[in-house]
Design a protein around this motif. Structure first.
Motif, PDB file in Angstrom:
ATOM      1  N   TYR A 139       0.883  -1.162   0.000  1.00 10.53           N
ATOM      2  CA  TYR A 139       0.000   0.000   0.000  1.00 10.53           C
ATOM      3  C   TYR A 139       0.920   1.211   0.000  1.00 10.53           C
ATOM      4  CZ  TYR A 139      -3.146   3.603   1.794  1.00 10.53           C
ATOM      5  OH  TYR A 139      -3.853   4.761   1.974  1.00 10.53           O
ATOM      6  N   ASN A 140       0.856   1.998  -1.065  1.00  7.00           N
ATOM      7  CA  ASN A 140       1.854   3.029  -1.351  1.00  7.00           C
ATOM      8  C   ASN A 140       1.192   4.412  -1.460  1.00  7.00           C
ATOM      9  OD1 ASN A 140       4.463   3.969  -2.091  1.00  7.00           O
ATOM     10  ND2 ASN A 140       3.920   3.839  -4.257  1.00  7.00           N
ATOM     11  N   PRO A 141       0.570   4.894  -0.374  1.00  5.55           N
ATOM     12  CA  PRO A 141      -0.144   6.177  -0.460  1.00  5.55           C
ATOM     13  C   PRO A 141       0.816   7.342  -0.674  1.00  5.55           C
ATOM     14  CG  PRO A 141       0.037   5.499   1.830  1.00  5.55           C
ATOM     15  CD  PRO A 141       0.549   4.351   0.997  1.00  5.55           C
ATOM     16  N   GLY A 142       0.527   8.139  -1.683  1.00  3.25           N
ATOM     17  CA  GLY A 142       1.372   9.298  -1.944  1.00  3.25           C
ATOM     18  C   GLY A 142       2.818   8.956  -2.237  1.00  3.25           C
ATOM     19  N   GLY A 143       3.062   7.743  -2.704  1.00  2.37           N
ATOM     20  CA  GLY A 143       4.431   7.330  -3.007  1.00  2.37           C
ATOM     21  C   GLY A 143       5.274   7.031  -1.781  1.00  2.37           C
ATOM     22  N   PHE A 144       4.639   6.644  -0.669  1.00  6.28           N
ATOM     23  CA  PHE A 144       5.379   6.371   0.573  1.00  6.28           C
ATOM     24  C   PHE A 144       6.570   5.447   0.348  1.00  6.28           C
ATOM     25  CE2 PHE A 144       6.387   3.999   4.387  1.00  6.28           C
ATOM     26  CZ  PHE A 144       6.421   4.974   5.373  1.00  6.28           C
ATOM     27  N   TRP A 145       6.370   4.382  -0.429  1.00  9.30           N
ATOM     28  CA  TRP A 145       7.432   3.391  -0.619  1.00  9.30           C
ATOM     29  C   TRP A 145       8.318   3.683  -1.837  1.00  9.30           C
ATOM     30  CZ3 TRP A 145       8.689   0.699   3.325  1.00  9.30           C
ATOM     31  CH2 TRP A 145       7.734   0.322   4.272  1.00  9.30           C
ATOM     32  N   ARG A 146       8.101   4.801  -2.516  1.00  3.69           N
ATOM     33  CA  ARG A 146       8.885   5.102  -3.717  1.00  3.69           C
ATOM     34  C   ARG A 146      10.398   5.087  -3.465  1.00  3.69           C
ATOM     35  NH1 ARG A 146       6.926   9.919  -5.004  1.00  3.69           N
ATOM     36  NH2 ARG A 146       5.108   8.978  -5.986  1.00  3.69           N
ATOM     37  N   PRO A 147      10.896   5.689  -2.361  1.00  2.00           N
ATOM     38  CA  PRO A 147      12.356   5.639  -2.139  1.00  2.00           C
ATOM     39  C   PRO A 147      12.905   4.219  -2.052  1.00  2.00           C
ATOM     40  CG  PRO A 147      11.366   7.328  -0.763  1.00  2.00           C
ATOM     41  CD  PRO A 147      10.228   6.539  -1.357  1.00  2.00           C
ATOM     42  N   LEU A 148      12.118   3.299  -1.461  1.00  2.00           N
ATOM     43  CA  LEU A 148      12.568   1.909  -1.382  1.00  2.00           C
ATOM     44  C   LEU A 148      12.607   1.286  -2.769  1.00  2.00           C
ATOM     45  CD1 LEU A 148      13.341  -0.569   0.326  1.00  2.00           C
ATOM     46  CD2 LEU A 148      10.885  -1.096   0.485  1.00  2.00           C
ATOM     47  N   PHE A 149      11.559   1.509  -3.556  1.00  2.00           N
ATOM     48  CA  PHE A 149      11.539   0.965  -4.914  1.00  2.00           C
ATOM     49  C   PHE A 149      12.686   1.531  -5.750  1.00  2.00           C
ATOM     50  CE2 PHE A 149       6.633   0.796  -4.374  1.00  2.00           C
ATOM     51  CZ  PHE A 149       6.752  -0.307  -3.554  1.00  2.00           C
ATOM     52  N   GLU A 150      13.002   2.802  -5.545  1.00  2.00           N
ATOM     53  CA  GLU A 150      14.117   3.423  -6.272  1.00  2.00           C
ATOM     54  C   GLU A 150      15.454   2.814  -5.849  1.00  2.00           C
ATOM     55  OE1 GLU A 150      13.534   7.580  -5.496  1.00  2.00           O
ATOM     56  OE2 GLU A 150      12.043   7.807  -7.104  1.00  2.00           O
ATOM     57  N   LEU A 151      15.579   2.485  -4.566  1.00  2.00           N
ATOM     58  CA  LEU A 151      16.802   1.819  -4.108  1.00  2.00           C
ATOM     59  C   LEU A 151      16.933   0.443  -4.752  1.00  2.00           C
ATOM     60  CD1 LEU A 151      19.305   1.585  -2.325  1.00  2.00           C
ATOM     61  CD2 LEU A 151      17.805   0.833  -0.455  1.00  2.00           C
ATOM     62  N   PHE A 152      15.833  -0.300  -4.805  1.00  2.00           N
ATOM     63  CA  PHE A 152      15.869  -1.598  -5.477  1.00  2.00           C
ATOM     64  C   PHE A 152      16.290  -1.426  -6.939  1.00  2.00           C
ATOM     65  CE2 PHE A 152      12.323  -3.336  -2.501  1.00  2.00           C
ATOM     66  CZ  PHE A 152      13.270  -3.700  -1.559  1.00  2.00           C
ATOM     67  N   GLN A 153      15.706  -0.430  -7.614  1.00  2.00           N
ATOM     68  CA  GLN A 153      16.055  -0.193  -9.010  1.00  2.00           C
ATOM     69  C   GLN A 153      17.531   0.185  -9.147  1.00  2.00           C
ATOM     70  OE1 GLN A 153      13.995  -0.609 -11.854  1.00  2.00           O
ATOM     71  NE2 GLN A 153      16.047  -0.516 -12.762  1.00  2.00           N
ATOM     72  N   HIS A 154      18.043   0.928  -8.180  1.00  2.00           N
ATOM     73  CA  HIS A 154      19.470   1.294  -8.180  1.00  2.00           C
ATOM     74  C   HIS A 154      20.345   0.042  -8.163  1.00  2.00           C
ATOM     75  CE1 HIS A 154      23.175   3.394  -7.141  1.00  2.00           C
ATOM     76  NE2 HIS A 154      23.272   2.677  -6.041  1.00  2.00           N
TER      77      HIS A 154
END
Length: 197
Positions: A139-154
């Motif tokens: 559950y990603n309200p307002g992009g809460f988990w976006r930094p984690l997903f970006e780290l995974f993508q990194h």
């Protein structure tokens, strides 16, 4: 590590244990608890009565849902174990996480802190190692988990993680989307629940 299932029946929710959390997150957790109960999906959670986990469990229980809390002995007081629901007291965090994993067919990740991060990174690492194929929904309200997903993508961009790892979960911005996704999950050829759409 898995068991053959026909459909998702038990859902583990990982989330924050802070009562200082954004009230919108607390409401979303309660709404998820109600939705799980309405869908006859058993809630497996960390056993406490505080923060998002307490809100989710109390709402599921109040709506007539089945709830199982799993909590280490040393956290019974600190996280105010919810005595009104079925619960198991274990010796340590490792036993808690393993039992939560074994009793669950799917996982939902709500906003949380470092403890939630630890739980979900281990869960996704096991998936990366093909130890399970159980659905994972953020559950990603307002992009809460976006930094984690970006780290995974990194880590993918650095060629340290395979690109297909980015398909190991589903993220939604509305809590109402979670339960239908879980209900649509189907078992894969290994007998563990496959990733939801």
């Amino acid at each position: 590590m898995g068991r053959a299932i026909e459909r998702v029946e038990s859902v583990c929710v990982f989330c924050g244990s802070s009562d200082a959390a954004d009230p919108a997150y607390l409401r979303a957790a309660a709404n998820l608890g109600k939705a799980l109960a309405a869908a006859d999906l058993r809630l497996i959670y960390g056993g406490g009565g505080v923060g998002l986990m307490g809100a989710c469990a109390r709402a599921a229980h109040a709506a007539g849902g089945r709830v199982l809390g799993i909590i280490p002995d040393f956290l019974v007081g600190r996280e105010k174990a919810l005595e009104s629901v079925e619960h198991v007291v274990v010796a340590n965090m490792h036993e808690r996480k393993m039992l939560m994993f074994e009793r669950s067919d799917a996982f939902v990740v709500l906003p949380g802190g470092v403890g939630t991060l630890e739980e979900v990174v281990e869960l996704l690492s096991w998936r990366r190692l093909e130890l399970h194929a159980k659905p994972v929904v953020f559950y990603n309200p307002g992009g809460f988990w976006r930094p984690l997903f970006e780290l995974f993508q990194h880590t993918v961009d650095a060629r340290l993680t395979p690109p297909e790892f980015m398909d190991a979960w589903t993220a939604v911005e509305r809590i109402e989307e979670v339960t239908p996704l879980l209900q649509s999950a189907r078992p894969d050829s290994r007998g563990a629940a496959a990733k939801v759409a």
